[in-house]
Enzyme design. Structure first.
Site: not given
Lengths: 348, 348
Positions: A21-22, A39, A112, A165, A195, A198
């Site tokens: 928990a923060k 990293c 990186h 990422h 649809c 579509c």
């Protein structure tokens, strides 16, 4: 163990951290991420992450060592994780769901480099294959009902690591957003027999005014009611409910449309922070409801403020037609422009 | 004229600027607001805003001149405005709603002070009276169905002006968020015969573990499934569907609970940016559905990212019970602490 808590009034679940928990002092400004010294996602630093759950790597290279080009690892600070039990409990008027889930990080490149668009189309295709592979593997756990794949680019959009990422969170319930879309698809089909997605892409392709990139199997366009300036949706032209049903020609085509759309976004508005969200059908879904999977690219140039949070509605200061015209125009520029705009952004 | 556009799949309307549209070059970083040379909201600068629609002012002082203590003006760059017509049009598969609406700014103080908590309780009560007066006046236009009152504090939370102010946007439709809450209230009453919000505040008052401030008529607490760290809800203890039904004792009590809750938030987590949203029943609503109005305070210490935007669900790194304990504890501190934490925040 993180726990899911349901709002007592509306369909809104919140993953509450209890383990890591923060505390109030953790919010001392500046809140901006610090430049990382090392990293954990770079090639050669495989030991800094939990052991990989998937890697595309050179034949003969060892797991959790260099030699990969796309690598998937569990998130070190998961919002949820796969636990033994999967039970909903009720405490007086409140409901809690314990534990089940998965939170993974898809490392999109060895070097990186923060920007997916600086990768080759081939590399982008490999990232898409990794998304697909993880989606197929995780759904074997039948307790999981939805696999959310997304990407946060830039700290303003929520990225806590610079290295390119994407992320995957698998949860034991169908999210409210997806439920609403499923209901929208159902209602439209009942009314018109077709649809809605579509119809949307065909309408966009026919008028062309909001189209950004069109290829054989995929099309990207600025949606008619875009919430964010320069928002783009990428749709498969084929009616397909499940992203994991994508085939090889599809992956190749999507890699091109996705990379090209993101490149144009970067060129047009100075390499902005954005969120990318894959919307697909629920998994382990007995009803197998109709759906049409797609990708939403949400640039974070405006701020989600009181009006948006209080109503669920948005204010967009840039008309979608103007945004689409600028994004199309950007395709004609010299690609070298991007290094200049990236410098501008980096200097902020 | 701004136009409202509906998403073709879900219940999501977007106000698209067409008049004062932002072009790609308007997004050149840095995106942070520049220090304004001259604040249009300060006393003496009344000519910098459109003419006032309401002002609480000293007897004998002239409109649009000094002498006021709370002043309401139309937003110079409105997301929507009251137009002559109110029509929904359909363009092929898309729906548009033209024009009707209002967008106003409630100036909360005469001096250039960004923080409402540095005002007296009396002044906070006057702001609440202004919200109420504008809500009552605007609903006389029966085309308007919802009056959204909110406050963005700090640029991270969407404030484009530093001077303490709140905003009001009146729209011709009931927002998705409010519709969902109405449905939640209805479902709970059908099942248990009671109001869910009444049950929630009574449960919170009884257990006390998430309570922040409790007074005779209002209570503030961290909700069980808080989306944001240190999120707080303020509920009237009396079951009341419409905020505008608040009486004099209620306003006085709410001013105390609101100011005290915001003060504790500032002391606990370094005067953070936040959104405040008033949730109340629709207006000009023939059905008069049951509801229980309340205020939500949403600190912006975390970032709404891909997972939240893609699912409608949230990740909260601070357990509500821990947040509430810290907020209660802050009440015991010396109020002078705030000047120190404000300096920290100002230095960012």
């Amino acid at each position: 163990m993180p726990e899911w808590r349901k709002d007592p009034v509306v369909d809104r679940w919140v993953a509450v951290s209890t383990e890591r928990a923060k505390r109030p002092t953790d919010y001392r400004p500046p809140l901006e991420q610090k430049k990382q010294e090392r990293c954990p996602l770079c090639e050669g630093h495989e030991g800094d992450t939990p052991p990989e759950v998937l890697a595309f790597r050179k034949p003969g290279s060892e797991p959790n060592r260099p030699g990969w080009w796309v690598r998937v690892v569990p998130n070190k600070f998961p919002a949820c994780r796969v636990e033994e039990d999967n039970k909903m409990t009720r405490k007086d008027i409140y409901y809690t769901w314990c534990g089940v889930g998965a939170h993974e990080v898809i490392v999109e490149t060895t070097d990186h480099e923060p920007n997916l668009i600086n990768q080759t189309e081939w590399q982008v295709a490999e990232v898409i294959w990794a998304w697909r592979a993880r989606s197929l593997d995780l759904r074997r756990d039948t307790r999981l009902k939805y696999i959310s794949i997304f990407k946060n680019k830039g700290s303003v959009a929520g990225a806590s690591l610079e290295h390119a990422h994407s992320q995957l969170i698998a949860i034991p319930m169908v999210p409210a957003e997806i439920k609403e879309e499923l209901a929208g698809v159902r209602a439209y089909r009942e009314e018109r027999g077709r649809c809605v997605y579509c119809d949307v892409w065909q309408h966009e392709a026919a008028t062309g005014e909001r189209v950004v990139v069109e290829a054989s199997h995929f099309i990207s366009f600025v949606p008619y009611a875009a919430r964010f300036p320069f928002e783009m949706w990428i749709l498969p032209k084929k009616h397909q409910r499940d992203f994991a049903d994508i085939d090889e020609a599809g992956v190749r085509d999507l890699a091109y449309v996705l990379r090209e759309s993101l490149r144009r976004l970067a060129w047009t508005v100075y390499d902005p922070p954005y969120n990318l969200v894959l919307h697909t059908c629920p998994v382990n879904d007995v009803a197998e409801e109709d759906y049409h999977w797609h990708i939403e690219i949400l640039p974070r140039l405006t701020i989600i403020a009181g009006f948006e949070l209080g109503t669920g509605y948005y204010i967009n200061p840039t008309p979608p037609e103007m945004a689409a015209a600028a994004l199309r125009e950007a395709g004609k520029w010299c690609p070298e422009v991007i290094s200049a705009v990236q410098e501008v952004r980096a200097g902020v």
